[in-house]
Enzyme design. Structure first.
Site, PDB file in Angstrom:
ATOM      1  N   LYS A 107       0.807  -1.217   0.000  1.00  0.00           N
ATOM      2  CA  LYS A 107       0.000   0.000   0.000  1.00  0.00           C
ATOM      3  C   LYS A 107       0.841   1.268   0.000  1.00  0.00           C
ATOM      4  O   LYS A 107       0.317   2.357  -0.232  1.00  0.00           O
ATOM      5  CB  LYS A 107      -0.953  -0.002   1.191  1.00  0.00           C
ATOM      6  CG  LYS A 107      -2.030  -1.068   1.071  1.00  0.00           C
ATOM      7  CD  LYS A 107      -3.120  -0.906   2.110  1.00  0.00           C
ATOM      8  CE  LYS A 107      -4.276  -1.839   1.865  1.00  0.00           C
ATOM      9  NZ  LYS A 107      -3.949  -3.254   2.142  1.00  0.00           N
TER      10      LYS A 107
HETATM   11  C1  LIG Z   1      -4.688  -4.316   1.600  1.00  0.00           C
HETATM   12  C2  LIG Z   1      -3.963  -5.590   1.495  1.00  0.00           C
HETATM   13  C3  LIG Z   1      -4.380  -6.617   0.624  1.00  0.00           C
HETATM   14  C4  LIG Z   1      -5.650  -6.537  -0.187  1.00  0.00           C
HETATM   15  O1  LIG Z   1      -5.592  -5.591  -1.212  1.00  0.00           O
HETATM   16  P1  LIG Z   1      -6.962  -5.074  -1.886  1.00  0.00           P
HETATM   17  O2  LIG Z   1      -6.547  -4.066  -2.869  1.00  0.00           O
HETATM   18  O3  LIG Z   1      -7.775  -4.503  -0.753  1.00  0.00           O
HETATM   19  O4  LIG Z   1      -7.627  -6.258  -2.494  1.00  0.00           O
HETATM   20  C5  LIG Z   1      -3.602  -7.760   0.529  1.00  0.00           C
HETATM   21  N1  LIG Z   1      -2.489  -7.911   1.273  1.00  0.00           N
HETATM   22  C6  LIG Z   1      -2.061  -6.974   2.133  1.00  0.00           C
HETATM   23  C7  LIG Z   1      -0.844  -7.213   2.933  1.00  0.00           C
HETATM   24  C8  LIG Z   1      -2.776  -5.763   2.271  1.00  0.00           C
HETATM   25  O5  LIG Z   1      -2.343  -4.849   3.127  1.00  0.00           O
END
Ligand SMILES: *Cc1c(COP(=O)(O)O)cnc(C)c1O
Length: 434
Positions: A107
């Site tokens: 993210k």
């Molecule tokens: C947010 C997150 C996801 C999921 O991603 P999305 O875009 O919400 O589907 C998967 N793995 C980790 C470690 C995350 O922080």
């Protein structure tokens, strides 16, 4: 580029407005009016472009002339200034490691891009914005870090007391400056409820300019396409066939960005949405009925989502054609036991350490490759194993060492303000802060 509100196609905004507002009327998601195509030359010769060039070329059409190209270049360069390697797990499976950014979570890319765009747009307007987010762990750290010391932006993060890991808590609380952490004596759902109420409160909205930084914001969603281009750049040197791309999915923002890249011309044989026990989408692909559920707590907690908000964008990409969507995307639901077993097997057989989200993906891809032999694929590994030490230890019984960047962080002081899950307390905090 203009964006329309999926819920009300009359509402059309530019990139700037979409970034500042986050979402449209009736909480509708913004969606690009057209899907710009990658050039054939570009996509077939990715290895001749630097990562920075790829990132810039990926994003420029979505921003248009709303940010001058030299500034946009700076923004994308800062967004991806860390390694995104594609590592081999075994003969058929590779792992795209998205966890080498500052908070060791994928993210980081979206949060960094969004914070910089927002800051650019606010600079000339003499406007101050408060970014308000609820986090179950990972989002908060990436947002705190991405927005740290960004001019004209205050960040307020709500997290559930005692329910995030130690590392995650430090990432939220140790920065200070323009980042405030509210430790809510309740659950993640309480935090989310408080945030929702704040967005609806007239007095708060008349005094503060509130915005959210979750994955529905186009400036967080769109730059995730870059991962898939960087994966392909490395894949093309190793393999001839197109990859199966498997994405651990919760809110479906990440996989949706990958599918958008596919519609722009990125070669991908098939997509797999790897889910934990929150199986709304695996059920949808079987039955054709989209039925949100209550969230179930699992080991891959960043994917504990019972109503994936980005899925409507995937429907939009496929023009709501169920059969076409089903031909291109598969979805699997992987339980905790299978997740732990996958961490153990992959570690013992291939000396590669997964964390729970990546393990869900690896297990799903394994299953798909069994059903569809003679193909190869890659998973997106979305977090560093150190962020989920309990699950990793449970699976393989070893303690993982903290990377250097984190041991520094762990020495810093935690600064948070404890509140009850009571809207009046949040409101008082927000109004006094201004
Ligand atoms: C947010 C997150 C996801 C999921 O991603 P999305 O875009 O919400 O589907 C998967 N793995 C980790 C470690 C995350 O922080």
């Amino acid at each position: 580029m203009n964006y329309y509100n999926i819920k009300d196609k009359e509402e059309i905004v530019d990139f700037k407005t979409a970034t500042i507002k986050g979402q449209g009327k009736e909480k509708g998601l913004f969606y690009p009016e057209s899907i710009p195509q990658f050039g054939k030359d570009f996509i077939e010769n990715l290895s001749e472009f630097s990562n920075e060039e790829i990132a810039y070329l990926c994003m420029k059409d979505f921003v248009g002339d709303e940010i001058p190209s030299d500034i946009l270049k700076e923004i994308v360069f800062e967004t991806i200034n860390f390694d995104i390697p594609l590592k081999k797990i075994n003969d058929n499976i590779y792992s795209l490691e998205l966890f080498h950014g500052p908070t060791l979570a994928f993210k980081d890319v979206g949060a960094r891009f969004m914070s910089r765009c927002l800051s650019y747009f606010l600079k000339n307007e003499n406007k101050k914005v408060t970014v308000l987010v609820a986090t179950s762990g990972d989002t908060g750290g990436a947002v705190a870090n991405g927005f740290y010391k960004t001019e004209n932006i205050n960040v307020v993060i709500l997290y559930p007391k005692n329910r995030v890991s130690k590392v995650q808590e430090k990432q939220l609380t140790a920065l200070g400056e323009n980042i405030s952490a509210l430790e809510v004596n309740g659950s993640f759902d309480d935090c989310q409820q408080l945030v929702k109420q704040a967005f609806l409160d007239e007095k708060i909205n008349s005094e503060l300019f509130l915005t959210s930084a979750n994955s529905i914001n186009v400036a967080r969603w769109l730059p995730q396409q870059i991962y898939y281009l960087l994966a392909l750049k490395q894949w093309q040197k190793l393999e001839n066939k197109k990859p199966i791309i498997c994405v651990p999915s919760g809110n479906f923002g990440n996989i949706c960005a990958g599918i958008l890249a596919y519609f722009r011309g990125l070669p991908a044989e098939h997509f797999i949405a790897a889910c934990n026990e929150n199986d709304v989408i695996p059920n949808y692909l079987q039955t054709g009925k989209l039925e949100p559920q209550k969230t179930i707590a699992t080991l891959s907690n960043a994917m504990d989502v019972g109503n994936p908000s980005n899925f409507v964008r995937i429907l939009e990409l496929f023009g709501h054609q169920f059969e076409e969507l089903k031909n291109k995307i598969s979805a699997y639901s992987i339980n905790n036991e299978k997740t732990l077993q996958t961490i153990k097997e992959v570690y013992e057989n291939y000396d590669y350490l997964l964390e729970p989200h990546g393990a869900v993906a690896c297990s799903a891809l394994n299953q798909y490759l069994k059903e569809n032999p003679n193909r190869k694929g890659l998973i997106l590994e979305t977090a560093h194993p150190i962020k989920f030490p309990d699950a990793v230890e449970k699976a393989i019984n070893i303690k993982n060492k903290l990377p250097e960047s984190l041991s520094e962080l762990m020495k810093k002081e935690k600064k948070s303000i404890e509140i009850r899950p009571d809207f009046e307390e949040l409101k008082r905090f927000l109004l006094n802060k201004n």
